[in-house]
Design a protein around this motif. Sequence first.
Motif, PDB file in Angstrom:
ATOM      1  N   ALA A 132     -43.130  73.332 -99.865  1.00 35.67           N
ATOM      2  CA  ALA A 132     -42.117  73.475 -98.932  1.00 35.67           C
ATOM      3  C   ALA A 132     -40.815  73.088 -99.241  1.00 35.67           C
ATOM      4  O   ALA A 132     -39.848  72.324 -99.464  1.00 35.67           O
ATOM      5  CB  ALA A 132     -42.217  71.826 -98.063  1.00 35.67           C
ATOM      6  N   VAL A 133     -40.481  73.508-101.158  1.00 36.55           N
ATOM      7  CA  VAL A 133     -38.931  73.833-101.359  1.00 36.55           C
ATOM      8  C   VAL A 133     -38.760  74.974-101.186  1.00 36.55           C
ATOM      9  O   VAL A 133     -39.175  76.687-101.516  1.00 36.55           O
ATOM     10  CB  VAL A 133     -39.809  73.935-103.227  1.00 36.55           C
ATOM     11  N   PRO A 134     -37.370  75.296-100.991  1.00 41.17           N
ATOM     12  CA  PRO A 134     -36.920  76.175-100.803  1.00 41.17           C
ATOM     13  C   PRO A 134     -36.580  77.444-101.706  1.00 41.17           C
ATOM     14  O   PRO A 134     -35.760  76.711-102.944  1.00 41.17           O
ATOM     15  CB  PRO A 134     -35.458  76.167 -99.698  1.00 41.17           C
ATOM     16  N   ARG A 135     -35.876  78.859-101.934  1.00 37.94           N
ATOM     17  CA  ARG A 135     -35.669  79.022-103.255  1.00 37.94           C
ATOM     18  C   ARG A 135     -33.838  78.676-104.004  1.00 37.94           C
ATOM     19  O   ARG A 135     -33.782  78.315-104.471  1.00 37.94           O
ATOM     20  CB  ARG A 135     -35.029  80.728-102.684  1.00 37.94           C
ATOM     21  N   GLU A 136     -33.141  78.374-102.022  1.00 33.68           N
ATOM     22  CA  GLU A 136     -31.871  77.980-103.319  1.00 33.68           C
ATOM     23  C   GLU A 136     -31.830  76.013-103.984  1.00 33.68           C
ATOM     24  O   GLU A 136     -31.331  76.491-104.215  1.00 33.68           O
ATOM     25  CB  GLU A 136     -31.148  77.452-101.850  1.00 33.68           C
ATOM     26  N   LYS A 137     -33.323  75.578-103.291  1.00 35.35           N
ATOM     27  CA  LYS A 137     -33.378  74.403-103.602  1.00 35.35           C
ATOM     28  C   LYS A 137     -33.925  74.635-105.086  1.00 35.35           C
ATOM     29  O   LYS A 137     -33.596  74.359-106.898  1.00 35.35           O
ATOM     30  CB  LYS A 137     -34.238  73.317-103.622  1.00 35.35           C
ATOM     31  N   ILE A 138     -34.436  75.801-106.179  1.00 36.40           N
ATOM     32  CA  ILE A 138     -34.919  76.141-106.897  1.00 36.40           C
ATOM     33  C   ILE A 138     -33.670  76.107-107.690  1.00 36.40           C
ATOM     34  O   ILE A 138     -33.477  75.377-109.038  1.00 36.40           O
ATOM     35  CB  ILE A 138     -35.718  77.545-107.336  1.00 36.40           C
ATOM     36  N   TYR A 139     -32.649  77.475-107.323  1.00 33.94           N
ATOM     37  CA  TYR A 139     -31.217  77.658-107.748  1.00 33.94           C
ATOM     38  C   TYR A 139     -30.461  76.599-108.294  1.00 33.94           C
ATOM     39  O   TYR A 139     -30.040  76.311-110.019  1.00 33.94           O
ATOM     40  CB  TYR A 139     -30.257  78.536-107.172  1.00 33.94           C
ATOM     41  N   GLU A 140     -30.553  75.489-107.474  1.00 27.83           N
ATOM     42  CA  GLU A 140     -29.890  74.068-107.349  1.00 27.83           C
ATOM     43  C   GLU A 140     -30.077  73.566-108.875  1.00 27.83           C
ATOM     44  O   GLU A 140     -29.473  72.762-109.467  1.00 27.83           O
ATOM     45  CB  GLU A 140     -29.680  73.217-106.484  1.00 27.83           C
ATOM     46  N   VAL A 141     -31.772  72.906-108.846  1.00 28.42           N
ATOM     47  CA  VAL A 141     -32.443  72.182-110.071  1.00 28.42           C
ATOM     48  C   VAL A 141     -32.019  73.010-111.439  1.00 28.42           C
ATOM     49  O   VAL A 141     -31.841  72.585-112.064  1.00 28.42           O
ATOM     50  CB  VAL A 141     -33.457  72.396-109.652  1.00 28.42           C
ATOM     51  N   MET A 142     -32.160  74.237-111.074  1.00 30.91           N
ATOM     52  CA  MET A 142     -32.163  75.107-112.531  1.00 30.91           C
ATOM     53  C   MET A 142     -30.140  75.348-112.215  1.00 30.91           C
ATOM     54  O   MET A 142     -29.928  75.311-114.560  1.00 30.91           O
ATOM     55  CB  MET A 142     -31.858  77.120-112.303  1.00 30.91           C
ATOM     56  N   ARG A 143     -29.330  75.269-112.209  1.00 35.75           N
ATOM     57  CA  ARG A 143     -27.770  75.268-112.518  1.00 35.75           C
ATOM     58  C   ARG A 143     -27.535  73.870-112.833  1.00 35.75           C
ATOM     59  O   ARG A 143     -27.213  73.428-114.059  1.00 35.75           O
ATOM     60  CB  ARG A 143     -27.215  75.065-110.876  1.00 35.75           C
ATOM     61  N   LEU A 144     -28.829  72.871-112.599  1.00 36.50           N
ATOM     62  CA  LEU A 144     -27.684  71.675-113.016  1.00 36.50           C
ATOM     63  C   LEU A 144     -29.027  70.896-114.204  1.00 36.50           C
ATOM     64  O   LEU A 144     -28.842  70.040-115.019  1.00 36.50           O
ATOM     65  CB  LEU A 144     -28.873  70.669-111.782  1.00 36.50           C
ATOM     66  N   ALA A 145     -30.018  71.659-114.501  1.00 39.72           N
ATOM     67  CA  ALA A 145     -30.642  71.873-116.169  1.00 39.72           C
ATOM     68  C   ALA A 145     -30.136  72.694-116.551  1.00 39.72           C
ATOM     69  O   ALA A 145     -30.182  73.100-118.038  1.00 39.72           O
ATOM     70  CB  ALA A 145     -31.536  72.227-115.502  1.00 39.72           C
ATOM     71  N   GLY A 146     -28.721  73.513-116.366  1.00 38.03           N
ATOM     72  CA  GLY A 146     -28.377  74.252-117.375  1.00 38.03           C
ATOM     73  C   GLY A 146     -28.303  75.704-117.821  1.00 38.03           C
ATOM     74  O   GLY A 146     -27.934  76.814-118.120  1.00 38.03           O
ATOM     75  N   TRP A 147     -29.795  76.289-116.434  1.00 34.46           N
ATOM     76  CA  TRP A 147     -30.141  78.117-116.712  1.00 34.46           C
ATOM     77  C   TRP A 147     -28.813  78.482-115.600  1.00 34.46           C
ATOM     78  O   TRP A 147     -28.060  77.680-114.844  1.00 34.46           O
ATOM     79  CB  TRP A 147     -31.959  77.959-116.064  1.00 34.46           C
ATOM     80  N   GLN A 148     -28.822  80.258-116.240  1.00 28.99           N
ATOM     81  CA  GLN A 148     -28.054  80.870-115.150  1.00 28.99           C
ATOM     82  C   GLN A 148     -28.887  82.108-115.285  1.00 28.99           C
ATOM     83  O   GLN A 148     -28.535  82.649-113.350  1.00 28.99           O
ATOM     84  CB  GLN A 148     -26.914  81.577-116.297  1.00 28.99           C
ATOM     85  N   HIS A 149     -30.142  82.009-115.071  1.00 29.23           N
ATOM     86  CA  HIS A 149     -30.725  83.376-114.413  1.00 29.23           C
ATOM     87  C   HIS A 149     -32.676  82.576-114.265  1.00 29.23           C
ATOM     88  O   HIS A 149     -32.861  81.975-115.710  1.00 29.23           O
ATOM     89  CB  HIS A 149     -30.465  84.484-114.650  1.00 29.23           C
ATOM     90  N   LEU A 150     -33.496  83.502-113.868  1.00 25.79           N
ATOM     91  CA  LEU A 150     -34.839  83.363-114.105  1.00 25.79           C
ATOM     92  C   LEU A 150     -35.401  83.538-115.046  1.00 25.79           C
ATOM     93  O   LEU A 150     -35.990  83.121-115.390  1.00 25.79           O
ATOM     94  CB  LEU A 150     -35.473  84.064-112.210  1.00 25.79           C
ATOM     95  N   GLY A 151     -34.606  84.785-115.464  1.00 21.76           N
ATOM     96  CA  GLY A 151     -35.507  85.092-116.781  1.00 21.76           C
ATOM     97  C   GLY A 151     -35.169  84.465-118.033  1.00 21.76           C
ATOM     98  O   GLY A 151     -35.995  84.829-118.994  1.00 21.76           O
TER      99      GLY A 151
END
Length: 233
Positions: A132-151
Amino acid sequence: MASRPFSLTDWHRFLFGNASWNFLLEVLLRTGVTYVLLVIAMRLLGRRVAAQYTLFEISIVVTLAAAIGVPLQAANRGMLPPLVIALVAIGLQRLIAKAGINYRQVETMVATDVTPLVREGRLEAAELKLAAVPREKIYEVMRLAGWQHLGQVSRLYMEPSGSFSFIPARPAKPGLSVLPEIDDELRNEARVDGYRACLNCGNTVRETHAEEFSCSHCGALAWTYAVTEVERR
């Protein structure tokens, strides 16, 4: 004791209810005992509970709070029942924790298991739905961790505590940008010609006209340009 009818001038009832003034002293004593009881309970539950809760550990804490809250305010409730409830809750938690050491099935049954949400730069739709995790939540978590893209990510796990952990891709490949769409300047600066990324799962291909085909990973037809990491200045 029958309750008195409400009156705007009855400040005693408004402040103390049907209890006497002397009950304030008892409340102080009950609060002190409750505080000591909670400190001992959290100590017995272990540092893992104090760090980050799993679903089972949250239920234990909620049980303790529910058991102790009422006797603090009700003059007709004693302190022995919440003490018994606390002991049972602590014993149950420690028993299950010990069983989880020897039997992983017990641990995953009460605390859930690690969920892989991203693999090799692609979102796992089935796992996202299950967690029950939306994609936008994943993007937010990645940005907070310093990532810019899924690759840039080989694996993204959702831990039983609800936190997220990453394994970086070595080397990183072009992927779907996780930067917000309002930041067009940085997104365009990171654009990689000749690559397309699936908007649904982030699957990246080198075909210039990828939008004419469905994604081989999720079957979606929506594509966008892939990006690479922009060096921080």
